[in-house]
Design a protein around this motif. Sequence first.
Motif, PDB file in Angstrom:
ATOM      1  N   LYS A 238       0.869  -1.173   0.000  1.00  0.00           N
ATOM      2  CA  LYS A 238       0.000   0.000   0.000  1.00  0.00           C
ATOM      3  C   LYS A 238       0.904   1.220   0.000  1.00  0.00           C
ATOM      4  O   LYS A 238       1.832   1.319   0.805  1.00  0.00           O
ATOM      5  CB  LYS A 238      -0.878  -0.021   1.252  1.00  0.00           C
ATOM      6  CG  LYS A 238      -1.881   1.125   1.349  1.00  0.00           C
ATOM      7  CD  LYS A 238      -2.656   1.017   2.660  1.00  0.00           C
ATOM      8  CE  LYS A 238      -3.725   2.095   2.773  1.00  0.00           C
ATOM      9  NZ  LYS A 238      -4.853   1.861   1.853  1.00  0.00           N
ATOM     10  N   THR A 239       0.645   2.165  -0.897  1.00  0.00           N
ATOM     11  CA  THR A 239       1.454   3.377  -0.966  1.00  0.00           C
ATOM     12  C   THR A 239       0.777   4.494  -0.194  1.00  0.00           C
ATOM     13  O   THR A 239      -0.422   4.727  -0.335  1.00  0.00           O
ATOM     14  CB  THR A 239       1.668   3.818  -2.427  1.00  0.00           C
ATOM     15  OG1 THR A 239       2.371   2.784  -3.128  1.00  0.00           O
ATOM     16  CG2 THR A 239       2.488   5.108  -2.490  1.00  0.00           C
TER      17      THR A 239
ATOM     18  N   ASN B 263       1.363   8.643   0.713  1.00  0.00           N
ATOM     19  CA  ASN B 263       2.097   9.900   0.591  1.00  0.00           C
ATOM     20  C   ASN B 263       2.092  10.578   1.956  1.00  0.00           C
ATOM     21  O   ASN B 263       1.028  10.755   2.562  1.00  0.00           O
ATOM     22  CB  ASN B 263       1.442  10.815  -0.445  1.00  0.00           C
ATOM     23  CG  ASN B 263       1.495  10.224  -1.841  1.00  0.00           C
ATOM     24  OD1 ASN B 263       2.434   9.523  -2.197  1.00  0.00           O
ATOM     25  ND2 ASN B 263       0.485  10.517  -2.652  1.00  0.00           N
TER      26      ASN B 263
ATOM     27  N   HIS C 228       5.962   7.631   0.143  1.00  0.00           N
ATOM     28  CA  HIS C 228       6.508   8.767  -0.594  1.00  0.00           C
ATOM     29  C   HIS C 228       6.557   9.935   0.384  1.00  0.00           C
ATOM     30  O   HIS C 228       5.518  10.472   0.770  1.00  0.00           O
ATOM     31  CB  HIS C 228       5.619   9.115  -1.787  1.00  0.00           C
ATOM     32  CG  HIS C 228       5.597   8.060  -2.844  1.00  0.00           C
ATOM     33  ND1 HIS C 228       4.607   7.985  -3.802  1.00  0.00           N
ATOM     34  CD2 HIS C 228       6.454   7.045  -3.119  1.00  0.00           C
ATOM     35  CE1 HIS C 228       4.856   6.956  -4.602  1.00  0.00           C
ATOM     36  NE2 HIS C 228       5.962   6.383  -4.206  1.00  0.00           N
TER      37      HIS C 228
ATOM     38  N   PRO D  21       5.468  11.312  -8.035  1.00  0.00           N
ATOM     39  CA  PRO D  21       4.103  10.805  -8.189  1.00  0.00           C
ATOM     40  C   PRO D  21       3.028  11.638  -7.504  1.00  0.00           C
ATOM     41  O   PRO D  21       1.939  11.823  -8.075  1.00  0.00           O
ATOM     42  CB  PRO D  21       4.190   9.393  -7.604  1.00  0.00           C
ATOM     43  CG  PRO D  21       5.595   8.979  -7.825  1.00  0.00           C
ATOM     44  CD  PRO D  21       6.403  10.227  -7.636  1.00  0.00           C
TER      45      PRO D  21
ATOM     46  N   SER E 236      -2.323  12.002 -12.359  1.00  0.00           N
ATOM     47  CA  SER E 236      -1.997  10.815 -13.145  1.00  0.00           C
ATOM     48  C   SER E 236      -1.078   9.864 -12.393  1.00  0.00           C
ATOM     49  O   SER E 236      -0.804   8.760 -12.862  1.00  0.00           O
ATOM     50  CB  SER E 236      -1.321  11.221 -14.465  1.00  0.00           C
ATOM     51  OG  SER E 236      -2.176  12.040 -15.233  1.00  0.00           O
ATOM     52  N   GLY E 237      -0.586  10.329 -11.223  1.00  0.00           N
ATOM     53  CA  GLY E 237       0.264   9.472 -10.408  1.00  0.00           C
ATOM     54  C   GLY E 237      -0.557   8.436  -9.658  1.00  0.00           C
ATOM     55  O   GLY E 237      -1.788   8.387  -9.747  1.00  0.00           O
ATOM     56  N   GLU E 238       0.123   7.591  -8.908  1.00  0.00           N
ATOM     57  CA  GLU E 238      -0.558   6.546  -8.152  1.00  0.00           C
ATOM     58  C   GLU E 238      -1.581   7.172  -7.202  1.00  0.00           C
ATOM     59  O   GLU E 238      -1.265   8.121  -6.478  1.00  0.00           O
ATOM     60  CB  GLU E 238       0.475   5.729  -7.365  1.00  0.00           C
ATOM     61  CG  GLU E 238      -0.123   4.535  -6.641  1.00  0.00           C
ATOM     62  CD  GLU E 238       0.933   3.664  -5.973  1.00  0.00           C
ATOM     63  OE1 GLU E 238       0.567   2.662  -5.346  1.00  0.00           O
ATOM     64  OE2 GLU E 238       2.129   3.993  -6.107  1.00  0.00           O
TER      65      GLU E 238
ATOM     66  N   ALA F 208      -2.709   7.460  -4.239  1.00  0.00           N
ATOM     67  CA  ALA F 208      -2.407   7.144  -2.845  1.00  0.00           C
ATOM     68  C   ALA F 208      -2.962   8.224  -1.922  1.00  0.00           C
ATOM     69  O   ALA F 208      -3.070   9.389  -2.305  1.00  0.00           O
ATOM     70  CB  ALA F 208      -0.895   7.046  -2.661  1.00  0.00           C
TER      71      ALA F 208
ATOM     72  N   ARG G 193      -9.195  12.187  -3.313  1.00  0.00           N
ATOM     73  CA  ARG G 193      -8.453  11.150  -2.610  1.00  0.00           C
ATOM     74  C   ARG G 193      -8.422  11.443  -1.115  1.00  0.00           C
ATOM     75  O   ARG G 193      -8.682  12.560  -0.687  1.00  0.00           O
ATOM     76  CB  ARG G 193      -7.020  11.054  -3.159  1.00  0.00           C
ATOM     77  CG  ARG G 193      -6.967  10.619  -4.608  1.00  0.00           C
ATOM     78  CD  ARG G 193      -5.558  10.680  -5.175  1.00  0.00           C
ATOM     79  NE  ARG G 193      -5.547  10.343  -6.592  1.00  0.00           N
ATOM     80  CZ  ARG G 193      -4.512  10.521  -7.393  1.00  0.00           C
ATOM     81  NH1 ARG G 193      -3.380  11.034  -6.915  1.00  0.00           N
ATOM     82  NH2 ARG G 193      -4.589  10.191  -8.675  1.00  0.00           N
TER      83      ARG G 193
END
Length: 217
Positions: A9-10, A12, A39, A91, A96-98, A100, A136
Motif C-alpha cells: 500500500k502506498t 504519501n 513517498h 508521483p 496521473s500518479g498513483e 495514494a 483522494r
Amino acid sequence: MTADPAVRKTINLAFTGASGAQYGLRLLQCLLAAGCRVHLMVSRAAQVVIATETDLKLPGSPPAMQEYLAGLYGAGADQLLVFGREDWFAPPASGSGEPAPLVVCPCSTGTLSALATGASNNLIERAGDVALKERRTLILVPREAPYSEVHLENMLRLTRMGATIIPASPGFYHQPGSIEDLVDFIVARLLDHLGVDQTLMPRWGEERVQRKHGGQD
C-alpha cells in the motif's frame, strides 16, 4: 516486516513546520513496519523543527535523507522515497500518479492556508491540491494552540472539500504512562483512517467484545 512490493500500500506523507515532529516520525516508522511504500516530503521548516524537538539531524538533500531514514527505520529496498520541495515529477504531484492517500503530519497553519486556497508553491502544497481535486484521502494533523478564526475557517473549508482534520490532541482514557503513549494515540488513529493494521492502541470496545466472546462478561 517487509511486504511483497507488488502488493504494498502506498502512502504519501508530508512533514511541515508545525510542532509535533514526533507524530510524523512515529507514523513513518509504523507505515514502514507495516510494509507500506512511503513517498515522503519534508519541508525546510520541518527539518528545523525535527532538529529542535528530537535528537535527529536529517541530511539536507533528499537522497541522503532517504538513505538515513531508511536505515533508521529498517525500510526495505525502494520502500521509502524522499522527494524534494520542487520535484514536480514526483508521483504525488499529478492526478496521473498513483492514487495514494496523503497525510500531512504535522500540518502547519501555513500549509492549512495554502491548501484551503489552492496554492501550489511547492510539492507538499501541490500534493494536497491533487488529493483534493482527485477526491483522494487527505488527512491533516494540525498542532497549534489556540486556533485563530482564520485557522478554524481554513479547517472548515478543507473539511467541506473532503479532507479529514485530525488535530494532534491525544486522549487519556487509555491511561498513558509516557510521552510515547500520547504520540501513539494519534498515530493509531491515523493508521486506522488509512486502513493500515495497527496494534498501538485497542479500538474502543474491543476489550469488552473479547470478554463477551470469552464468556467473561
